[in-house]
Design a protein around this motif. Sequence first.
Motif, short mmCIF file in Angstrom:
data_model
loop_
_atom_site.label_atom_id
_atom_site.label_comp_id
_atom_site.label_asym_id
_atom_site.label_seq_id
_atom_site.Cartn_x
_atom_site.Cartn_y
_atom_site.Cartn_z
N THR A 51 8.65 11.39 -9.46
CA THR A 51 7.20 11.51 -9.48
C THR A 51 6.57 10.48 -8.56
O THR A 51 7.23 9.56 -8.07
CB THR A 51 6.64 11.33 -10.90
N GLU A 52 5.27 10.63 -8.35
CA GLU A 52 4.51 9.69 -7.55
C GLU A 52 3.20 9.41 -8.26
O GLU A 52 2.60 10.31 -8.85
CB GLU A 52 4.24 10.28 -6.16
N VAL A 53 2.77 8.15 -8.24
CA VAL A 53 1.53 7.77 -8.90
C VAL A 53 0.63 7.05 -7.91
O VAL A 53 1.10 6.51 -6.90
CB VAL A 53 1.78 6.87 -10.14
N ASP A 54 -0.68 7.04 -8.20
CA ASP A 54 -1.64 6.34 -7.35
C ASP A 54 -1.89 4.94 -7.86
O ASP A 54 -1.85 4.67 -9.06
CB ASP A 54 -2.98 7.10 -7.33
N ALA A 55 -2.16 4.01 -6.92
CA ALA A 55 -2.53 2.64 -7.26
C ALA A 55 -3.95 2.39 -6.75
O ALA A 55 -4.28 2.78 -5.63
CB ALA A 55 -1.56 1.65 -6.62
N ASP A 56 -4.78 1.74 -7.56
CA ASP A 56 -6.16 1.48 -7.17
C ASP A 56 -6.27 0.35 -6.15
O ASP A 56 -7.22 0.30 -5.38
CB ASP A 56 -6.99 1.11 -8.41
N GLY A 57 -5.32 -0.58 -6.16
CA GLY A 57 -5.42 -1.73 -5.26
C GLY A 57 -4.05 -2.21 -4.82
O GLY A 57 -3.02 -1.83 -5.40
N MET A 58 -4.04 -3.01 -3.78
CA MET A 58 -2.78 -3.57 -3.31
C MET A 58 -3.04 -4.91 -2.64
O MET A 58 -4.15 -5.21 -2.21
CB MET A 58 -2.06 -2.63 -2.34
N GLY A 59 -2.00 -5.70 -2.57
CA GLY A 59 -2.06 -6.96 -1.85
C GLY A 59 -0.67 -7.35 -1.41
O GLY A 59 0.34 -6.91 -1.99
N SER A 60 -0.57 -8.14 -0.37
CA SER A 60 0.72 -8.64 0.09
C SER A 60 0.60 -10.13 0.34
O SER A 60 -0.41 -10.60 0.86
CB SER A 60 1.17 -7.91 1.36
N CYS A 61 1.60 -10.87 -0.09
CA CYS A 61 1.51 -12.33 -0.02
C CYS A 61 2.89 -12.95 -0.20
O CYS A 61 3.82 -12.28 -0.65
CB CYS A 61 0.57 -12.85 -1.12
N PRO A 62 3.04 -14.22 0.15
CA PRO A 62 4.31 -14.91 -0.15
C PRO A 62 4.47 -15.05 -1.66
O PRO A 62 3.51 -15.34 -2.38
CB PRO A 62 4.13 -16.28 0.51
N GLY A 63 5.69 -14.84 -2.15
CA GLY A 63 5.95 -14.96 -3.57
C GLY A 63 7.10 -15.91 -3.84
O GLY A 63 7.52 -16.68 -2.98
N GLY A 64 7.65 -15.85 -5.05
CA GLY A 64 8.73 -16.76 -5.44
C GLY A 64 8.20 -18.18 -5.56
O GLY A 64 7.18 -18.44 -6.20
N ILE A 65 8.87 -19.12 -4.93
CA ILE A 65 8.48 -20.53 -5.03
C ILE A 65 7.11 -20.75 -4.38
O ILE A 65 6.42 -21.75 -4.68
CB ILE A 65 9.54 -21.44 -4.37
N ALA A 66 6.66 -19.81 -3.54
CA ALA A 66 5.33 -19.93 -2.93
C ALA A 66 4.23 -19.87 -3.97
O ALA A 66 3.14 -20.42 -3.75
CB ALA A 66 5.13 -18.82 -1.89
N ASN A 67 4.47 -19.21 -5.11
CA ASN A 67 3.45 -19.15 -6.15
C ASN A 67 3.04 -20.56 -6.60
O ASN A 67 1.86 -20.89 -6.70
CB ASN A 67 3.96 -18.36 -7.36
N LEU A 68 4.02 -21.38 -6.89
CA LEU A 68 3.76 -22.75 -7.32
C LEU A 68 3.17 -23.58 -6.19
O LEU A 68 2.25 -24.38 -6.39
CB LEU A 68 5.04 -23.39 -7.84
N ALA A 69 3.71 -23.40 -4.99
CA ALA A 69 3.26 -24.21 -3.86
C ALA A 69 1.79 -23.99 -3.56
O ALA A 69 1.03 -24.94 -3.36
CB ALA A 69 4.11 -23.90 -2.63
N VAL A 70 1.38 -22.73 -3.52
CA VAL A 70 -0.02 -22.42 -3.22
C VAL A 70 -0.93 -22.90 -4.34
O VAL A 70 -1.99 -23.49 -4.09
CB VAL A 70 -0.20 -20.92 -2.98
N ALA A 71 -0.53 -22.65 -5.60
CA ALA A 71 -1.36 -23.07 -6.73
C ALA A 71 -1.59 -24.57 -6.72
O ALA A 71 -2.71 -25.05 -6.94
CB ALA A 71 -0.71 -22.63 -8.04
N ALA A 72 -0.55 -25.34 -6.44
CA ALA A 72 -0.67 -26.80 -6.42
C ALA A 72 -1.51 -27.26 -5.23
O ALA A 72 -2.36 -28.15 -5.35
CB ALA A 72 0.71 -27.45 -6.37
N SER A 73 -1.30 -26.67 -4.06
CA SER A 73 -2.03 -27.06 -2.87
C SER A 73 -3.52 -26.77 -3.01
O SER A 73 -4.36 -27.57 -2.60
CB SER A 73 -1.47 -26.33 -1.64
N ARG A 74 -3.87 -25.62 -3.59
CA ARG A 74 -5.28 -25.28 -3.75
C ARG A 74 -6.00 -26.22 -4.71
O ARG A 74 -7.23 -26.35 -4.65
CB ARG A 74 -5.41 -23.84 -4.24
N LEU A 75 -5.24 -26.88 -5.58
CA LEU A 75 -5.85 -27.84 -6.51
C LEU A 75 -5.77 -29.27 -5.98
O LEU A 75 -6.08 -30.21 -6.71
CB LEU A 75 -5.18 -27.73 -7.87
N GLY A 76 -5.35 -29.43 -4.74
CA GLY A 76 -5.44 -30.73 -4.09
C GLY A 76 -4.15 -31.52 -3.97
O GLY A 76 -4.17 -32.62 -3.42
#
Length: 400
Positions: A84-109
Amino acid sequence: MATKGRPGGNEAARRSAAARDKDGASGPESEYDKLESTPLVGEPQDVLAGAREPDSPAVDLALSGTVFFDIVLTGLAAPPSSGTEVDADGMGSCPGGIANLAVAASRLGLRTAVAAAFGEDVYGDFSWETLGDQEMVDLSASRRIPDWHSPFTMSLAYRGDRSMVTHEHPSPVPLSELARELPQARAAFVSLSPDEELPAWALDQVKGGAKIFADVGWDVSQEWSTAVLEQLRHCHAFVPNAIEAMSYTRTGSPASALSALSEHVPVAVVTDGPRGALAVDQTTGETAQVEGLVLDAVDTTGAGDVFGASFIVATLAGWSLERRLRFANLCASLSVQHTGGSLSAPGWADIAVWWVQVHGDTSDHGRQLASDYAFLSELLPISWLPTDQRRASATIGLRH
């Protein structure tokens, strides 16, 4: 990577026409414009400014791990079943994995450094530029690898949860080799594994005075080896979720798991999703339990990483345990309102907007939040005028 066969041109034309009928032409209110959240930008806020000395470490947080190229699809009613195939209302592309922590910490200074391998493909180009140029993460210990494609993850967000499909090949250059080049930091983050000892680079960071913060991944074997708990003797803090904590400690409640974990590590934290978090800090003698913040969720990818990064920020800033938990809860909750694990992480401007909204809420709930988060008044409102440095957008095709 295997690909699914696609219909011919007529089907593509039908999809294009259907999208125009559904989404409208091209005005500012079209559905397309809602697919990407607009990142808020502002003047940097450094909660460690008062603690910075000439001989202090140049880096606040050291990280090593795999950076995935993530594509996140949101607004699914359910994941697709076979054939089957389903529709998605939104999408995004970004670095993931360890990048999640890196970006979160950097954005907070926090001054954040990452050791990771990046392919010399377009995914690697995007991830390298996003982390290094737009999110100001130090990549001096990272390396571009020729003839190796970047690890890839597809995340499907639906009904407040998500499922993921990942494809990767081991890096030709071991992470352990890259991580040796990480500069000395105030703190380091590791993800514990029952099959491996604490990495040598992390132990070197401890020798240099760093505090080690750790979490643990899901155990697919369901054995929940106690070898993980033995590694906590090197760590300052351990931040598992409730299921992981109960499984590793063989206990039946988050509170019991927390009590058991406190025998192994100075600071034990157990996160429990919308129910909040509870923690014990033996270095200060504090215990705390805070309720969760329930906000509309678009994509929960990376919320746990945002919690961990925010808790590290608050710990290095010397806040009380209750404030650390509330701050981490707030940041994790704000992150689920946007698409993309790393690029949904809030910055100080996002927190400022939420704080203004809380003060405008005269309901009992609003007044309670204003009381619980009164410590934010010491930090906000801050001067967050628009700057030339934009935060990254969660799309590989819409680059600034």
